[in-house]
Write a protein that holds these residues in place. Structure first.
Motif, PDB file in Angstrom:
ATOM      1  N   GLY A 133      12.290  11.373  -1.036  1.00  0.00           N
ATOM      2  CA  GLY A 133      13.535  10.713  -0.688  1.00  0.00           C
ATOM      3  C   GLY A 133      14.697  11.662  -0.872  1.00  0.00           C
ATOM      4  O   GLY A 133      14.513  12.838  -1.219  1.00  0.00           O
ATOM      5  N   THR A 134      15.904  11.175  -0.678  1.00  0.00           N
ATOM      6  CA  THR A 134      17.081  12.032  -0.821  1.00  0.00           C
ATOM      7  C   THR A 134      17.443  12.263  -2.283  1.00  0.00           C
ATOM      8  O   THR A 134      18.012  13.298  -2.631  1.00  0.00           O
ATOM      9  N   ASP A 135      17.093  11.289  -3.153  1.00  0.00           N
ATOM     10  CA  ASP A 135      17.300  11.436  -4.590  1.00  0.00           C
ATOM     11  C   ASP A 135      16.514  10.327  -5.270  1.00  0.00           C
ATOM     12  O   ASP A 135      15.960   9.446  -4.586  1.00  0.00           O
ATOM     13  N   PRO A 136      16.425  10.329  -6.623  1.00  0.00           N
ATOM     14  CA  PRO A 136      15.593   9.333  -7.296  1.00  0.00           C
ATOM     15  C   PRO A 136      16.002   7.886  -7.070  1.00  0.00           C
ATOM     16  O   PRO A 136      15.199   6.979  -7.323  1.00  0.00           O
ATOM     17  N   ARG A 137      17.228   7.652  -6.624  1.00  0.00           N
ATOM     18  CA  ARG A 137      17.661   6.273  -6.349  1.00  0.00           C
ATOM     19  C   ARG A 137      17.452   5.890  -4.892  1.00  0.00           C
ATOM     20  O   ARG A 137      17.727   4.746  -4.511  1.00  0.00           O
ATOM     21  N   HIS A 138      16.986   6.820  -4.092  1.00  0.00           N
ATOM     22  CA  HIS A 138      16.764   6.540  -2.664  1.00  0.00           C
ATOM     23  C   HIS A 138      15.395   7.094  -2.259  1.00  0.00           C
ATOM     24  O   HIS A 138      15.287   8.067  -1.508  1.00  0.00           O
ATOM     25  N   ILE A 139      14.351   6.455  -2.803  1.00  0.00           N
ATOM     26  CA  ILE A 139      12.968   6.832  -2.501  1.00  0.00           C
ATOM     27  C   ILE A 139      12.564   6.170  -1.185  1.00  0.00           C
ATOM     28  O   ILE A 139      12.725   4.957  -1.016  1.00  0.00           O
ATOM     29  N   THR A 140      12.034   6.964  -0.275  1.00  0.00           N
ATOM     30  CA  THR A 140      11.694   6.436   1.052  1.00  0.00           C
ATOM     31  C   THR A 140      10.218   6.561   1.405  1.00  0.00           C
ATOM     32  O   THR A 140       9.782   6.000   2.418  1.00  0.00           O
ATOM     33  N   HIS A 141       9.440   7.292   0.590  1.00  0.00           N
ATOM     34  CA  HIS A 141       8.035   7.493   0.944  1.00  0.00           C
ATOM     35  C   HIS A 141       7.214   7.755  -0.310  1.00  0.00           C
ATOM     36  O   HIS A 141       7.718   8.300  -1.300  1.00  0.00           O
ATOM     37  N   VAL A 142       5.921   7.366  -0.259  1.00  0.00           N
ATOM     38  CA  VAL A 142       5.012   7.574  -1.384  1.00  0.00           C
ATOM     39  C   VAL A 142       3.616   7.863  -0.848  1.00  0.00           C
ATOM     40  O   VAL A 142       3.206   7.363   0.202  1.00  0.00           O
ATOM     41  N   GLY A 143       2.887   8.719  -1.576  1.00  0.00           N
ATOM     42  CA  GLY A 143       1.496   9.010  -1.251  1.00  0.00           C
ATOM     43  C   GLY A 143       0.688   9.107  -2.534  1.00  0.00           C
ATOM     44  O   GLY A 143       1.227   9.061  -3.646  1.00  0.00           O
ATOM     45  N   ILE A 144      -0.636   9.239  -2.400  1.00  0.00           N
ATOM     46  CA  ILE A 144      -1.540   9.373  -3.545  1.00  0.00           C
ATOM     47  C   ILE A 144      -2.049  10.803  -3.579  1.00  0.00           C
ATOM     48  O   ILE A 144      -2.715  11.259  -2.639  1.00  0.00           O
ATOM     49  N   TYR A 145      -1.746  11.507  -4.667  1.00  0.00           N
ATOM     50  CA  TYR A 145      -2.198  12.891  -4.810  1.00  0.00           C
ATOM     51  C   TYR A 145      -3.711  12.920  -4.978  1.00  0.00           C
ATOM     52  O   TYR A 145      -4.287  12.122  -5.717  1.00  0.00           O
ATOM     53  N   THR A 146      -4.381  13.849  -4.260  1.00  0.00           N
ATOM     54  CA  THR A 146      -5.843  13.927  -4.306  1.00  0.00           C
ATOM     55  C   THR A 146      -6.360  15.240  -4.855  1.00  0.00           C
ATOM     56  O   THR A 146      -7.564  15.437  -4.985  1.00  0.00           O
ATOM     57  N   GLY A 147      -5.469  16.179  -5.192  1.00  0.00           N
ATOM     58  CA  GLY A 147      -5.892  17.490  -5.669  1.00  0.00           C
ATOM     59  C   GLY A 147      -5.703  18.548  -4.598  1.00  0.00           C
ATOM     60  O   GLY A 147      -5.505  18.241  -3.415  1.00  0.00           O
ATOM     61  N   ALA A 148      -5.740  19.809  -5.028  1.00  0.00           N
ATOM     62  CA  ALA A 148      -5.617  20.952  -4.115  1.00  0.00           C
ATOM     63  C   ALA A 148      -4.324  20.894  -3.298  1.00  0.00           C
ATOM     64  O   ALA A 148      -4.287  21.341  -2.150  1.00  0.00           O
ATOM     65  N   GLY A 149      -3.278  20.306  -3.881  1.00  0.00           N
ATOM     66  CA  GLY A 149      -1.999  20.247  -3.191  1.00  0.00           C
ATOM     67  C   GLY A 149      -1.939  19.268  -2.039  1.00  0.00           C
ATOM     68  O   GLY A 149      -1.072  19.380  -1.167  1.00  0.00           O
ATOM     69  N   ARG A 150      -2.810  18.255  -2.044  1.00  0.00           N
ATOM     70  CA  ARG A 150      -2.889  17.323  -0.911  1.00  0.00           C
ATOM     71  C   ARG A 150      -2.682  15.889  -1.365  1.00  0.00           C
ATOM     72  O   ARG A 150      -2.823  15.563  -2.543  1.00  0.00           O
ATOM     73  N   MET A 151      -2.348  15.035  -0.397  1.00  0.00           N
ATOM     74  CA  MET A 151      -2.165  13.619  -0.684  1.00  0.00           C
ATOM     75  C   MET A 151      -2.731  12.787   0.455  1.00  0.00           C
ATOM     76  O   MET A 151      -2.830  13.232   1.610  1.00  0.00           O
ATOM     77  N   LEU A 152      -3.100  11.562   0.131  1.00  0.00           N
ATOM     78  CA  LEU A 152      -3.422  10.533   1.126  1.00  0.00           C
ATOM     79  C   LEU A 152      -2.181   9.681   1.310  1.00  0.00           C
ATOM     80  O   LEU A 152      -1.562   9.266   0.328  1.00  0.00           O
ATOM     81  N   HIS A 153      -1.826   9.414   2.580  1.00  0.00           N
ATOM     82  CA  HIS A 153      -0.637   8.584   2.802  1.00  0.00           C
ATOM     83  C   HIS A 153      -0.641   8.013   4.217  1.00  0.00           C
ATOM     84  O   HIS A 153      -1.412   8.440   5.082  1.00  0.00           O
ATOM     85  N   ALA A 154       0.214   7.024   4.401  1.00  0.00           N
ATOM     86  CA  ALA A 154       0.467   6.442   5.716  1.00  0.00           C
ATOM     87  C   ALA A 154       1.841   6.944   6.154  1.00  0.00           C
ATOM     88  O   ALA A 154       2.864   6.450   5.667  1.00  0.00           O
ATOM     89  N   PRO A 155       1.898   7.958   7.030  1.00  0.00           N
ATOM     90  CA  PRO A 155       3.159   8.678   7.241  1.00  0.00           C
ATOM     91  C   PRO A 155       4.280   7.891   7.920  1.00  0.00           C
ATOM     92  O   PRO A 155       5.378   7.774   7.370  1.00  0.00           O
ATOM     93  N   ARG A 156       4.017   7.330   9.105  1.00  0.00           N
ATOM     94  CA  ARG A 156       5.116   6.739   9.896  1.00  0.00           C
ATOM     95  C   ARG A 156       4.521   6.018  11.091  1.00  0.00           C
ATOM     96  O   ARG A 156       3.340   6.195  11.409  1.00  0.00           O
ATOM     97  N   PRO A 157       5.323   5.200  11.791  1.00  0.00           N
ATOM     98  CA  PRO A 157       4.814   4.514  12.979  1.00  0.00           C
ATOM     99  C   PRO A 157       4.224   5.490  13.989  1.00  0.00           C
ATOM    100  O   PRO A 157       4.722   6.596  14.183  1.00  0.00           O
ATOM    101  N   GLY A 158       3.127   5.067  14.604  1.00  0.00           N
ATOM    102  CA  GLY A 158       2.467   5.909  15.588  1.00  0.00           C
ATOM    103  C   GLY A 158       1.419   6.837  15.002  1.00  0.00           C
ATOM    104  O   GLY A 158       0.776   7.581  15.746  1.00  0.00           O
ATOM    105  N   THR A 159       1.240   6.825  13.665  1.00  0.00           N
ATOM    106  CA  THR A 159       0.237   7.669  13.023  1.00  0.00           C
ATOM    107  C   THR A 159      -0.805   6.787  12.350  1.00  0.00           C
ATOM    108  O   THR A 159      -0.758   5.558  12.431  1.00  0.00           O
ATOM    109  N   THR A 160      -1.746   7.425  11.658  1.00  0.00           N
ATOM    110  CA  THR A 160      -2.765   6.717  10.887  1.00  0.00           C
ATOM    111  C   THR A 160      -2.780   7.258   9.461  1.00  0.00           C
ATOM    112  O   THR A 160      -2.181   8.294   9.172  1.00  0.00           O
ATOM    113  N   VAL A 161      -3.466   6.551   8.576  1.00  0.00           N
ATOM    114  CA  VAL A 161      -3.651   7.051   7.215  1.00  0.00           C
ATOM    115  C   VAL A 161      -4.357   8.398   7.306  1.00  0.00           C
ATOM    116  O   VAL A 161      -5.369   8.544   7.989  1.00  0.00           O
ATOM    117  N   ARG A 162      -3.810   9.400   6.589  1.00  0.00           N
ATOM    118  CA  ARG A 162      -4.350  10.753   6.670  1.00  0.00           C
ATOM    119  C   ARG A 162      -4.225  11.462   5.337  1.00  0.00           C
ATOM    120  O   ARG A 162      -3.512  11.006   4.444  1.00  0.00           O
TER     121      ARG A 162
END
Length: 312
Positions: free
Chosen positions: A253-282
Motif C-alpha cells: 500500500g502507500t503507507d501502513p494506514r492505506h493497505i491495498t493488497h495482501v499475499g501469503i509468503y511461500t518462501g524463496a522470495g515468493r507469495m501466493l495471491h489474487a492480484p487483480r481483476p482479469g487474473t487468477t490466483v498465482r
C-alpha cells in the motif's frame, strides 16, 4: 479417576498419533520438502509454469503428499510433458506415463479443467490420477512415500531417482508447520482460481486478495478479519529484521494506514495471491516491480500462542 482400560486406550491413541507424526516427518526428510514447500530456483526454471501449477493443485488431493514428488515423477516420465506423444514399450502413455487400465482406476472424479471423459493424454487428468495412485499406495499422511512411488514403477532405482529429483525441486528454506502449513497448502490448491472482487471462494466466482488469505487461514483454524487493512492491523507483526517465514502475510500500500493488497509468503522470495481483476490466483515474487511493500504479519504465531495457553 479413569479406569485402567480407559488409560490404556488413551496411551494407545497417543502412541498412534506420535507414530503418524514421525512417519510424516520422515517423508519430509526423504523428499527434502513439506507438502507445501516453496519451489526452488531449479524448479522454477526446469518445470513449465502450467505443469508447476498442476502439480501444486493436485497434491492437496492427497494430504501429506509433497507436490515435489508429483513433479519429480512428471520429470522422470516425460520431462513435464515435453514429450507428449511418447509411448513406452509397455504401452504407457501421456505426460505421467499411465497404462490405460491403471489410469482408468484413478481417473474419477474428473478434476476441474480435465477432459470428460478423462484421458491419460490430458495433463490435468494425468497429474490428478497420479496423486490418487500415490495416495492409495502409501502417500496419504506420509505413511510410506517410498512404497507409493515404488507402486508407480516397480524399481528401487526409480524410487531413488524420483526422491533425488524431488529434493532439488524444494527451496532450501524452513518449511511451514502447523497453521502456516495448512494455510499455504490451502492457498496453493486455489492456483488458477479467478480473481473476484469481494470473492470468498469458488462458489462466489473466485477470490480477491484478502478473501484468499482469510479462507486460507480459516482452513487452518485461524480467524482473520475480512479486508487487507484489518488483517494488517490484527497482526502480530513479524519482528523487525527477522526473516520472513512461509505462511506470513505480506502487505502492500502507500503507507501502513492505506493497505491495498495482501499475499501469503511461500518462501524463496515468493507469495501466493489474487492480484487483480482479469487474473487468477498465482505464485510469483512478492517484491514485484512497482509494488509498495509495507510489512508482514505472522498469524501462525498467534495460533501457536493460543494452543500453548490452552495446554494443561
Amino acid at each position: 479417576m479413569g479406569s485402567p482400560a480407559a488409560a490404556a486406550a488413551g496411551i494407545a491413541v497417543g502412541l498412534l498419533v506420535l507414530i503418524l507424526a514421525c512417519t510424516a516427518a520422515l517423508a519430509g526428510l526423504l523428499t527434502g520438502a513439506s507438502p507445501s514447500a516453496a519451489p526452488s530456483r531449479h524448479a522454477l526454471t526446469d518445470i513449465p509454469a502450467r505443469m508447476l501449477t498442476l502439480y501444486q493443485q493436485a497434491a492437496p488431493e492427497c494430504p501429506g503428499l509433497p507436490w515435489t514428488v508429483l513433479a519429480a515423477i512428471g520429470k522422470v516420465e516425460s520431462d513435464h510433458g515435453r514429450h507428449p506423444t511418447m509411448t513406452s514399450s509397455a504401452g504407457a502413455v501421456g505426460p505421467m506415463q499411465f497404462l490405460p487400465a491403471t489410469f482408468a482406476a484413478y481417473a474419477h472424479p474428473v478434476p476441474p479443467g480435465g477432459r470428460n471423459p478423462p484421458t491419460p493424454w490430458d495433463p490435468v487428468d494425468a497429474v490428478h490420477a497420479a496423486a490418487r495412485l500415490l495416495c492409495a499406495n502409501g502417500a496419504r499422511n506420509g505413511r510410506n512415500l517410498h512404497r507409493s512411488i515404488w507402486h508407480y514403477n516397480h524399481s528401487d532405482t526409480y524410487v531413488d531417482h524420483v526422491l533425488a529429483t524431488a529434493r532439488r525441486y524444494s527451496a532450501a528454506e524452513p518449511a511451514p508447520t502447523g497453521a502456516a502449513s495448512k494455510a499455504v497448502a490451502f492457498a496453493r490448491a486455489q492456483l488458477g482460481t479467478p480473481y473476484r472482487w469481494g470473492g470468498d471462494g469458488p462458489t462466489e466466482g473466485g477470490f480477491d486478495c484478502s478473501g484468499l488469505t482469510k479462507a486460507a487461514y480459516a482452513a487452518a483454524g485461524v480467524h482473520l478479519p475480512r479486508v487487507a487493512q484489518d488483517q494488517y492491523n490484527a497482526g502480530p507483526r513479524v519482528p523487525p529484521g527477522a526473516p520472513l517465514l512461509p505462511g506470513d502475510l505480506v502487505f502492500f500500500g502507500t503507507d501502513p494506514r492505506h493497505i491495498t493488497h495482501v499475499g501469503i509468503y511461500t518462501g524463496a522470495g515468493r507469495m501466493l495471491h489474487a492480484p487483480r481483476p482479469g487474473t487468477t490466483v498465482r505464485e510469483e515474487p512478492y517484491r514485484l516491480s512497482g509494488s509498495r511493500y509495507q510489512d508482514a504479519t505472522r498469524p501462525s504465531a498467534e495460533s501457536a500462542n493460543r494452543q500453548r495457553a490452552a495446554s494443561p
